[in-house]
Enzyme design. Structure first.
Site, mmCIF file in Angstrom:
data_model
loop_
_atom_site.group_PDB
_atom_site.id
_atom_site.type_symbol
_atom_site.label_atom_id
_atom_site.label_comp_id
_atom_site.label_asym_id
_atom_site.label_seq_id
_atom_site.Cartn_x
_atom_site.Cartn_y
_atom_site.Cartn_z
ATOM 1 N N GLN A 1 -3.130 -2.746 8.898
ATOM 2 C CA GLN A 1 -3.172 -1.273 8.839
ATOM 3 C C GLN A 1 -4.369 -0.756 8.054
ATOM 4 O O GLN A 1 -4.757 0.388 8.172
ATOM 5 C CB GLN A 1 -1.879 -0.747 8.175
ATOM 6 C CG GLN A 1 -0.652 -0.998 9.012
ATOM 7 C CD GLN A 1 0.621 -0.945 8.177
ATOM 8 O OE1 GLN A 1 1.326 0.054 8.172
ATOM 9 N NE2 GLN A 1 0.935 -2.013 7.468
ATOM 10 N N ARG B 1 -8.382 -3.461 -8.461
ATOM 11 C CA ARG B 1 -7.291 -2.597 -8.944
ATOM 12 C C ARG B 1 -7.332 -2.512 -10.470
ATOM 13 O O ARG B 1 -6.295 -2.413 -11.120
ATOM 14 C CB ARG B 1 -5.948 -3.130 -8.447
ATOM 15 C CG ARG B 1 -5.745 -2.921 -6.952
ATOM 16 C CD ARG B 1 -4.271 -2.898 -6.625
ATOM 17 N NE ARG B 1 -4.035 -2.754 -5.192
ATOM 18 C CZ ARG B 1 -3.881 -1.579 -4.595
ATOM 19 N NH1 ARG B 1 -4.006 -0.470 -5.274
ATOM 20 N NH2 ARG B 1 -3.626 -1.548 -3.290
ATOM 21 N N THR C 1 -6.799 5.586 -9.121
ATOM 22 C CA THR C 1 -8.229 5.832 -9.312
ATOM 23 C C THR C 1 -8.492 7.243 -9.831
ATOM 24 O O THR C 1 -9.265 7.440 -10.774
ATOM 25 C CB THR C 1 -8.955 5.659 -7.956
ATOM 26 O OG1 THR C 1 -8.650 4.371 -7.460
ATOM 27 C CG2 THR C 1 -10.457 5.839 -8.099
ATOM 28 N N ASP D 1 -1.867 5.654 2.579
ATOM 29 C CA ASP D 1 -0.509 6.147 2.319
ATOM 30 C C ASP D 1 -0.390 7.669 2.410
ATOM 31 O O ASP D 1 0.722 8.189 2.472
ATOM 32 C CB ASP D 1 -0.041 5.710 0.925
ATOM 33 C CG ASP D 1 0.111 4.210 0.813
ATOM 34 O OD1 ASP D 1 0.236 3.552 1.861
ATOM 35 O OD2 ASP D 1 0.103 3.698 -0.315
HETATM 36 O O1 F6P Z 1 -2.238 1.785 -1.671
HETATM 37 C C1 F6P Z 1 -2.432 1.365 -0.376
HETATM 38 C C2 F6P Z 1 -1.609 0.168 -0.053
HETATM 39 O O2 F6P Z 1 -2.065 -0.358 1.156
HETATM 40 C C3 F6P Z 1 -0.095 0.403 -0.006
HETATM 41 O O3 F6P Z 1 0.347 0.964 1.198
HETATM 42 C C4 F6P Z 1 0.439 -0.977 -0.223
HETATM 43 O O4 F6P Z 1 1.741 -0.911 -0.694
HETATM 44 C C5 F6P Z 1 -0.510 -1.525 -1.240
HETATM 45 O O5 F6P Z 1 -1.734 -0.843 -1.047
HETATM 46 C C6 F6P Z 1 -0.770 -2.997 -1.170
HETATM 47 O O6 F6P Z 1 -1.489 -3.353 -2.305
HETATM 48 P P1 F6P Z 1 -2.398 -4.654 -2.469
HETATM 49 O O7 F6P Z 1 -3.659 -4.417 -1.717
HETATM 50 O O8 F6P Z 1 -2.650 -4.720 -3.933
HETATM 51 O O9 F6P Z 1 -1.611 -5.794 -1.939
#
Ligand code: F6P
Length: 362
Positions: A288, A78, A120, A142
């Site tokens: 998911q 990220r 991104t 999402d």
């Molecule tokens: O952006 C996709 C997602 O899966 C969101 O639905 C969720 O809120 C977030 O990423 C979770 O982020 P991380 O992988 O940083 O915990």
């Protein structure tokens, strides 16, 4: 072989992983290499790989058998280079951005293909303003990227969430309980809304429609009076109450600091307090995002990938590949950057949910 304006491209995957990423990488790389003779360099772990210059020339053998595989063979992170707090003296830009530009030059890239979500593609658009050639692909479970009707990853997550809701029905009915199921979606409620409709949810709470516990309780109590012995409540992780919706952003964030468990747990507690009906919570979480992509996502990602390769060959840079009215097109990255596609108030799926008797919490 058609002539190509791009001789060498880099490709990276960034942000949360989503099913279909490998199909998209395969689509870009196979078409780029085999159809247009473009050399493809895989950048590891998203933008971090560009900062650290971690990359490899991709070989055709790497794409065998990856269509059905979840995750990303390139790794992800990220990393947000434009938010880097280290400023390099002299050129007045975050160090990370300078390092990315340097790696782009060192690798001899004519274009960078970025596969990811809002962050991104926003970074891609900012890099384009810095003079890099960039093409984006819309990936996220999402489904909240502007300018495209759908993103790859969404349909797989939708299938998993719907399966989760289906499975909760039998245990909910056996125990006469309210089952709360929390699904992903911090800012947009597409996943909650679609899985809720697909799974026959009795209540669906999404970030776009602040909820009032009194409305939910009234709906559940009416169901009980009508002889329905159990209920299913879908809660998007970004759901919020009507009172919270009135708060300033800072005050809202502060109030949420005291919430030790996620929103699904709070909603279940509020339902129990308001109705006295025993409630349980399931948080689907990363299930998911994991595992094999459904056929729809593989097909969409392959179409997006091969379209990106054609854009590389044509020198059609500064765009994100998108699906608009069933056509695969390129949309300016500028139009995508910094925007989030939420569920609009008049969306037909909201009407569908209400028409089949679902309470949306308002
Ligand atoms: O952006 C996709 C997602 O899966 C969101 O639905 C969720 O809120 C977030 O990423 C979770 O982020 P991380 O992988 O940083 O915990």
């Amino acid at each position: 072989m058609p002539t190509s304006k791009t001789r060498t491209c880099g490709i990276l995957t960034s942000g949360g992983d989503a099913p279909g990423l490998n199909a998209a990488i395969r689509g870009v790389a196979r078409a780029a290499m085999d159809v247009y003779g473009i050399r493809v360099i895989g950048i590891e772990n998203g933008y971090r790989g560009l900062i650290e210059n971690r990359s490899r020339v991709l070989q055709p053998t790497e794409f065998s058998g990856i269509l059905a595989r979840g995750g990303t063979i390139l790794g992800t992170s990220r990393e947000k280079p434009f938010k880097d707090k280290n400023w390099c003296s002299g050129n007045g830009e975050p160090c990370a951005v300078g390092m990315i530009k340097e790696t782009y030059r060192k690798l001899g890239l004519d274009c960078l293909v970025v596969l990811g979500g809002n962050g991104t593609n926003t970074t891609g658009s900012l890099l384009a303003k810095e003079g890099l050639n960039v093409i984006g692909l819309p990936k996220t479970i999402d489904n909240d990227i502007a300018e495209t009707d759908v993103t790859f990853g969404f349909h797989t997550a939708l299938t998993v969430a719907t399966d989760g809701i289906d499975r909760l029905h039998s245990t909910a009915s056996s125990h006469n309980r309210v089952m709360v199921i929390e699904v992903m979606g911090h800012k947009a409620g597409w996943l909650g809304l679609y899985s809720g409709v697909a799974g026959g949810g009795d209540v669906i709470l999404i970030p776009e429609i602040p909820y009032r516990i009194e409305s939910i309780a009234a709906h559940l109590e009416k169901r009980a009076r009508d002889g329905k012995t159990f209920s299913i409540v879908i809660v998007a992780e970004g759901a919020l109450s009507a009172d919270e919706a009135l708060m300033e952003r800072k005050a809202f964030k502060k109030s949420r600091e005291h919430m030790s468990l996620s929103i699904g747990y709070r909603v279940a507690r509020e339902i129990e307090a308001a109705t006295g009906i025993e409630s349980r919570v399931t948080v689907l979480g990363y299930l998911q995002r994991g595992g094999t992509p459904v056929a729809y996502d593989r097909v969409l990602a392959s179409q997006f990938g091969t379209a990106a390769a054609a854009m590389l060959a044509n020198g059609d840079y500064g765009k994100m590949v998108a699906l608009r009215d069933n056509e695969v097109v390129g949309v300016p990255l500028d139009l995508v950057a910094g925007r989030i596609k939420t569920v609009p108030a008049g969306h037909r799926m909201l009407a569908t949910a209400r028409d089949v008797g679902t309470c949306l919490g308002d």
